[in-house]
Design a protein around this motif. Structure first.
Motif, PDB file in Angstrom:
ATOM      1  N   MET A  27      44.587  40.246   3.143  1.00  0.00           N
ATOM      2  CA  MET A  27      45.288  41.412   3.752  1.00  0.00           C
ATOM      3  C   MET A  27      45.504  42.797   2.894  1.00  0.00           C
ATOM      4  O   MET A  27      45.783  43.698   3.386  1.00  0.00           O
ATOM      5  CB  MET A  27      46.540  41.023   4.790  1.00  0.00           C
ATOM      6  CG  MET A  27      46.439  39.939   5.669  1.00  0.00           C
ATOM      7  SD  MET A  27      45.450  40.901   7.040  1.00  0.00           S
ATOM      8  CE  MET A  27      46.346  42.001   7.567  1.00  0.00           C
ATOM      9  N   ASP A  28      45.262  42.178   1.752  1.00  0.00           N
ATOM     10  CA  ASP A  28      45.602  43.687   0.584  1.00  0.00           C
ATOM     11  C   ASP A  28      44.712  44.586   1.126  1.00  0.00           C
ATOM     12  O   ASP A  28      44.812  46.136   0.673  1.00  0.00           O
ATOM     13  CB  ASP A  28      45.243  43.029  -0.679  1.00  0.00           C
ATOM     14  CG  ASP A  28      46.558  42.423  -1.275  1.00  0.00           C
ATOM     15  OD1 ASP A  28      47.598  42.275  -0.418  1.00  0.00           O
ATOM     16  OD2 ASP A  28      46.397  41.646  -2.207  1.00  0.00           O
TER      17      ASP A  28
ATOM     18  N   TYR B 181      49.149  37.603  12.492  1.00  0.00           N
ATOM     19  CA  TYR B 181      49.580  36.220  12.297  1.00  0.00           C
ATOM     20  C   TYR B 181      48.424  35.307  12.344  1.00  0.00           C
ATOM     21  O   TYR B 181      48.362  34.389  11.416  1.00  0.00           O
ATOM     22  CB  TYR B 181      50.450  36.012  13.774  1.00  0.00           C
ATOM     23  CG  TYR B 181      50.702  34.546  13.846  1.00  0.00           C
ATOM     24  CD1 TYR B 181      51.909  33.948  12.926  1.00  0.00           C
ATOM     25  CD2 TYR B 181      50.157  33.831  14.804  1.00  0.00           C
ATOM     26  CE1 TYR B 181      52.170  32.737  13.317  1.00  0.00           C
ATOM     27  CE2 TYR B 181      50.504  32.421  14.896  1.00  0.00           C
ATOM     28  CZ  TYR B 181      51.551  31.665  14.440  1.00  0.00           C
ATOM     29  OH  TYR B 181      51.990  30.612  14.633  1.00  0.00           O
ATOM     30  N   ASN B 182      47.214  35.405  13.234  1.00  0.00           N
ATOM     31  CA  ASN B 182      46.141  34.565  13.065  1.00  0.00           C
ATOM     32  C   ASN B 182      45.362  34.727  11.665  1.00  0.00           C
ATOM     33  O   ASN B 182      44.737  33.764  10.886  1.00  0.00           O
ATOM     34  CB  ASN B 182      45.135  34.844  14.173  1.00  0.00           C
ATOM     35  CG  ASN B 182      45.531  34.362  15.369  1.00  0.00           C
ATOM     36  OD1 ASN B 182      46.456  33.520  15.556  1.00  0.00           O
ATOM     37  ND2 ASN B 182      44.697  34.486  16.555  1.00  0.00           N
ATOM     38  N   ALA B 183      45.321  36.018  11.091  1.00  0.00           N
ATOM     39  CA  ALA B 183      44.641  36.335   9.852  1.00  0.00           C
ATOM     40  C   ALA B 183      45.339  35.657   8.701  1.00  0.00           C
ATOM     41  O   ALA B 183      44.812  34.956   7.911  1.00  0.00           O
ATOM     42  CB  ALA B 183      44.749  37.720   9.590  1.00  0.00           C
ATOM     43  N   ASN B 184      46.743  35.579   9.044  1.00  0.00           N
ATOM     44  CA  ASN B 184      47.641  34.889   7.745  1.00  0.00           C
ATOM     45  C   ASN B 184      47.251  33.199   7.820  1.00  0.00           C
ATOM     46  O   ASN B 184      47.068  32.852   6.837  1.00  0.00           O
ATOM     47  CB  ASN B 184      49.070  35.075   7.827  1.00  0.00           C
ATOM     48  CG  ASN B 184      49.160  36.540   7.576  1.00  0.00           C
ATOM     49  OD1 ASN B 184      48.549  37.261   6.668  1.00  0.00           O
ATOM     50  ND2 ASN B 184      50.326  37.170   8.004  1.00  0.00           N
ATOM     51  N   ARG B 185      47.095  32.974   8.973  1.00  0.00           N
ATOM     52  CA  ARG B 185      46.842  31.447   9.155  1.00  0.00           C
ATOM     53  C   ARG B 185      45.443  31.139   8.534  1.00  0.00           C
ATOM     54  O   ARG B 185      45.027  30.140   8.161  1.00  0.00           O
ATOM     55  CB  ARG B 185      46.704  30.954  10.655  1.00  0.00           C
ATOM     56  CG  ARG B 185      47.998  31.050  11.490  1.00  0.00           C
ATOM     57  CD  ARG B 185      47.994  30.447  12.776  1.00  0.00           C
ATOM     58  NE  ARG B 185      47.466  29.108  12.849  1.00  0.00           N
ATOM     59  CZ  ARG B 185      46.879  28.700  13.884  1.00  0.00           C
ATOM     60  NH1 ARG B 185      46.608  29.318  14.854  1.00  0.00           N
ATOM     61  NH2 ARG B 185      46.741  27.452  13.733  1.00  0.00           N
ATOM     62  N   PHE B 186      44.415  32.039   8.562  1.00  0.00           N
ATOM     63  CA  PHE B 186      43.145  31.616   8.243  1.00  0.00           C
ATOM     64  C   PHE B 186      42.841  32.552   6.839  1.00  0.00           C
ATOM     65  O   PHE B 186      41.827  32.805   6.431  1.00  0.00           O
ATOM     66  CB  PHE B 186      42.059  32.402   9.154  1.00  0.00           C
ATOM     67  CG  PHE B 186      41.967  31.394  10.419  1.00  0.00           C
ATOM     68  CD1 PHE B 186      41.772  30.079  10.361  1.00  0.00           C
ATOM     69  CD2 PHE B 186      42.440  31.903  11.662  1.00  0.00           C
ATOM     70  CE1 PHE B 186      41.595  29.383  11.480  1.00  0.00           C
ATOM     71  CE2 PHE B 186      42.529  31.119  12.768  1.00  0.00           C
ATOM     72  CZ  PHE B 186      41.976  29.637  12.810  1.00  0.00           C
TER      73      PHE B 186
ATOM     74  N   ILE C 221      47.216  48.512   8.474  1.00  0.00           N
ATOM     75  CA  ILE C 221      47.377  47.451   9.328  1.00  0.00           C
ATOM     76  C   ILE C 221      48.762  46.771   8.701  1.00  0.00           C
ATOM     77  O   ILE C 221      49.642  46.558   9.619  1.00  0.00           O
ATOM     78  CB  ILE C 221      46.328  46.267   9.386  1.00  0.00           C
ATOM     79  CG1 ILE C 221      45.117  46.932  10.038  1.00  0.00           C
ATOM     80  CG2 ILE C 221      46.756  45.012   9.915  1.00  0.00           C
ATOM     81  CD1 ILE C 221      43.784  46.164  10.122  1.00  0.00           C
ATOM     82  N   ASN C 222      48.881  46.632   7.603  1.00  0.00           N
ATOM     83  CA  ASN C 222      49.978  45.990   7.107  1.00  0.00           C
ATOM     84  C   ASN C 222      51.269  46.918   7.169  1.00  0.00           C
ATOM     85  O   ASN C 222      52.463  46.207   7.765  1.00  0.00           O
ATOM     86  CB  ASN C 222      49.726  45.797   5.397  1.00  0.00           C
ATOM     87  CG  ASN C 222      48.896  44.759   5.058  1.00  0.00           C
ATOM     88  OD1 ASN C 222      49.076  43.864   5.781  1.00  0.00           O
ATOM     89  ND2 ASN C 222      48.282  44.707   3.903  1.00  0.00           N
ATOM     90  N   ARG C 223      51.227  48.071   7.093  1.00  0.00           N
ATOM     91  CA  ARG C 223      52.217  49.036   7.426  1.00  0.00           C
ATOM     92  C   ARG C 223      53.031  48.826   8.848  1.00  0.00           C
ATOM     93  O   ARG C 223      54.133  48.575   9.031  1.00  0.00           O
ATOM     94  CB  ARG C 223      52.172  50.447   7.075  1.00  0.00           C
ATOM     95  CG  ARG C 223      53.301  51.506   7.100  1.00  0.00           C
ATOM     96  CD  ARG C 223      52.716  52.853   7.097  1.00  0.00           C
ATOM     97  NE  ARG C 223      51.977  53.169   8.245  1.00  0.00           N
ATOM     98  CZ  ARG C 223      50.680  53.654   8.039  1.00  0.00           C
ATOM     99  NH1 ARG C 223      49.971  53.410   7.199  1.00  0.00           N
ATOM    100  NH2 ARG C 223      49.987  53.909   9.416  1.00  0.00           N
ATOM    101  N   VAL C 224      52.128  49.001   9.821  1.00  0.00           N
ATOM    102  CA  VAL C 224      52.295  48.987  11.285  1.00  0.00           C
ATOM    103  C   VAL C 224      52.799  47.488  11.293  1.00  0.00           C
ATOM    104  O   VAL C 224      53.874  47.168  12.237  1.00  0.00           O
ATOM    105  CB  VAL C 224      51.231  49.269  12.027  1.00  0.00           C
ATOM    106  CG1 VAL C 224      51.545  48.843  13.629  1.00  0.00           C
ATOM    107  CG2 VAL C 224      50.753  50.703  11.837  1.00  0.00           C
TER     108      VAL C 224
END
Lengths: 216, 216
Positions: A184-185, A175-180, A190-193
């Motif tokens: 994520m590709d 969630y924080n990674a998306n904010r910043f 990480i994405n699957r989980v």
């Protein structure tokens, strides 16, 4: 008997971790919002600062126990409410689970948290772009290592096919990674989980957007 | 059966925590030094980086378990080597102990660690004085909260009169505080406990100056 209380802020990733566990374990609790931004932050003023001198959320009160620090709260919940366990019984899986939790808890989040970003701007005079680059850098660096570990350890969830504390740490950090705007590709495991977790009821109930203090 | 291996750097405060527990529990282990500074750091190159993709010490190998993150290692040691326990049995004391551990583990050390300080200088072009001020600021801020908690919780040690994991975290953080010239006169409870710990054999054996890779 009084309900347990959780002092929380909807966007706080550390509070989010605890909310997931409370919902997964079906613990009835009262949500007490602490606004981390308004007027410089309620967490830095009394009466909250008297309760938690570290001036952070989450803080959890349950009977005679009043504690801060999400990992300490999560391990307390595991002892007191053993239903729907989040710590693997197998010693090797438990060790891996706690390692992934701490990779996020001490290895990523503290360096990109609100007060560090504020200090960069207010005390070191850095521009907002540098602040955003800082957060992006430390999350990316941590996720590169995490992805590497998850390649071997993860299946549907961080540790094989059973939900664990590591997932309670992973999703709020994504969630924080998306904010910043972290790319994520680069992180398929990480994405699957993360996607598998977001389908679960406990993660939906704990989602920042679904908290009583949520704002746009 | 092979001895457990600890990958460590004499000055790493996170490795220091694990060394204290290993010595307190009288666990015979092999010390493998990883130089964090020489030629940009051995932790960031193979073969070590293959072992621990997070590129940090400590890393601990014991039979089929290989894990990083000092807290994960310490909780693994507590399970596998229950002699001379470091986690209080009483649930309230255990919660307080883990809270103090995490106040240091996630609340202080990550923000003042070597790679963050390097980034401030190399990427943000900050001078060495700012780097030192940064480390001093975050340790002081964390110690103000810790001192406040310890006023109520500590006696000879962090949690009353029994040694616990919280002390394994405290002493290495005071060691860092002294390196960064934190004004320790403000923290009488922290000082008292630190001095009591330093009298113990396990802290002397774990001291940075007494490691095989120690340098001036």
């Amino acid at each position: 008997m009084n309900k347990p209380l959780l002092y929380s802020y909807f966007r706080s990733s550390c509070s989010y971790r605890v909310r997931v566990a409370l919902h997964y374990k079906n613990i009835d609790f009262e949500y007490r919002p602490i606004h981390l931004v308004k007027d410089g932050g309620e967490q830095l003023k009394d009466p909250y600062l008297k309760l938690n001198p570290k001036g952070e959320v989450p803080f959890f009160i349950d009977g005679d126990v009043g504690i801060g620090q999400s990992m300490a709260i999560l391990l307390f919940l595991e002892d007191k409410y053993p239903q729907n366990p989040l710590v693997p019984k197998d010693p090797l899986k438990k060790a891996h689970c706690l390692q992934l939790c701490e990779l996020i808890n001490s290895g990523i989040q503290p360096i990109q948290n609100l007060k560090v970003l504020k200090y960069l701007v207010n005390e070191l005079g850095q521009k907002d772009e540098i602040k955003a680059k800082w957060a992006n850098h430390w999350i990316t660096e941590g996720f590169i290592a995490l992805e590497n570990f998850m390649k071997d350890l993860s299946a549907d969830y961080c540790i094989g096919s059973e939900l664990s504390l590591a997932d309670c740490f992973l999703v709020p950090q994504v969630y924080n990674a998306n904010r910043f705007k972290v790319d994520m590709d680069r992180f398929p495991h990480i994405n699957r989980v993360n996607e598998n977790c977001l389908k679960l009821d406990c993660f939906q109930k704990a989602d920042p957007a679904n908290q009583p203090d949520a704002q746009n």
